[in-house]
Design an enzyme around this catalytic site. Structure first.
Site: not given
Ligand SMILES: Cc1ncc(COP(=O)(O)O)c(C=O)c1O
Length: 381
Positions: A72, A152, A180, A201-202, A238, A329
């Site tokens: 992402g 997220n 998300q 993908a994760h 690659t 915090c």
């Molecule tokens: C909304 C959002 N954008 C981007 C990312 C970043 O994705 P990645 O960890 O695959 O780089 C995340 C992952 O935490 C996410 O929740």
């Protein structure tokens, strides 16, 4: 009874057994470099192109509109930099509650002087103020609107079609961080008028280190990583062949019965909301909670004040409940959440993000609730 419960699926998800099964033969036999012209290379090249076609079919777009990336973050970076360098964007309109993959990229671009960045107003539930967005779009500059589909941390959903219509009205480009929501909602890219969306993908039981950027064929992308001619010159290096095969398999599984997964997971989330309300009369939730305005896999809970607020996540972890929190915090251990800050949340109350997947069970929720109640039993102030 002691058990382990994983309720941090917005951070990452366990890989599906079917995905592992799809990847193993590629690891064992599909070792050829996809750029090689011999049999071994052609074999793995074919796997990548089949994966691309399958992903495109699910999203109702063209295979050439899918650029595989490392996830992402890279896809979000590529969307923003492509807009500035290839599309002539001089004004990025985003929000203060984006993921850092967008927020920090926009800041870096502003710092370089290549484009200015404006932040659209969001309300206390994380909803974008569409009138303010329209006001910002009036600037007359070539603009990119970059707003995430679902937050997220606090789950609030963006009304994508309304934002798309506004962008088109003012001739602005539209990127949405869909990290998300990919694998959790249906995307019909012939119907949704958007320039860039992103995937990791994760987040839906696929492998880490694999994702993609969708680039509408009407716009042009630019390589972030220079090198070979992979991904039609847009992403040198690659290819992560087994990651790409795993991503495509995870997409297939996610969309086989996406409504069924949605119903099941939303049911668990609603159950947890009701149980928390029953146990804690003054419980509150960050972000939206209605099913049509909120990502069904995320629930951000604002607990009553307790003297042990700083120990909440730690105690839950000790009891086998894996969750995450944003407003630590007060403990001084981590930086507070920019998202909670962006919605002016009450940071004196402990907050916990519970996030679910299709593998989450009611037993998991009941165990987490039991542990949460135990923490608060003796510590309410
Ligand atoms: C909304 C959002 N954008 C981007 C990312 C970043 O994705 P990645 O960890 O695959 O780089 C995340 C992952 O935490 C996410 O929740």
């Amino acid at each position: 009874m002691s058990m382990r419960v994983y309720l941090d699926n917005a951070a990452t998800t366990p890989i599906a057994p079917e995905v592992i099964e799809a990847m193993i033969p590629v690891m064992n036999e599909g070792f050829g470099n996809p750029s090689s012209t011999h049999f071994y290379g052609r074999q793995t090249k074919a796997l990548i192109e089949t994966s691309r076609r399958n992903v495109a079919k699910v999203l109702n777009c063209q295979p050439s509109e899918i650029i595989f990336t490392s996830g992402g973050t890279e896809a979000d970076n590529m969307a923003l930099y492509s807009s500035v360098h290839q599309l002539g964007v001089t004004h990025i309109i985003t929000s203060s509650i984006e993921h850092h993959a967008v927020g920090h990229t926009a800041e870096a671009i502003a710092h370089s002087g290549e484009a200015k960045v404006s932040y659209v107003k969001v309300n206390e539930k994380g909803n974008v103020d569409l009138a303010d967005l329209e006001r910002l779009l009036h600037s007359g500059e070539k603009s990119l609107v970059s707003l995430m589909h679902a937050n997220n941390e606090i789950s609030t959903l963006l009304p994508m079609k309304k934002v798309s219509a506004l962008c088109r009205k003012y001739n602005a480009y539209f990127h949405s961080d869909t990290v998300q929501t990919m694998g959790h909602y249906v995307f019909d890219l012939k119907d949704l008028d958007i320039d860039f969306i992103t995937c990791a993908a994760h987040k839906f039981h696929g492998p880490k280190g694999a994702g993609f950027l969708y680039v509408n064929k009407k716009v042009k992308a630019e390589a972030l990583i220079h090198g070979g001619a992979q991904e039609r010159g847009l992403r040198g290096g690659t290819e992560n062949v087994y990651g790409i095969v795993g991503l495509a398999k995870a997409m297939e599984l996610a969309y086989e019965d996406v409504e069924g997964h949605q119903r099941q997971v939303q049911g668990l989330k609603s159950y947890m909301i009701e149980e928390l309300k029953r146990s804690f009369p003054d419980i509150a939730f960050h972000g939206e909670t209605d099913s049509d305005r909120s990502l069904y896999t995320v629930l951000n809970v604002c607990f009553p004040r307790t003297e042990k607020a700083g120990m909440l996540l730690f105690t839950l972890d000790l009891k086998g409940v894996a969750v995450s929190g944003g407003s630590a915090c007060s403990s001084g251990a981590t930086k507070g959440s920019h998202v909670l800050e962006g919605i002016s949340a009450d940071m004196t109350r402990p907050n916990v993000r519970f996030s679910f997947s299709r593998y989450t069970t009611k037993m998991d929720i009941d165990y987490a609730l039991e542990q949460v109640r135990a923490v608060f039993e003796k510590t309410l102030v």
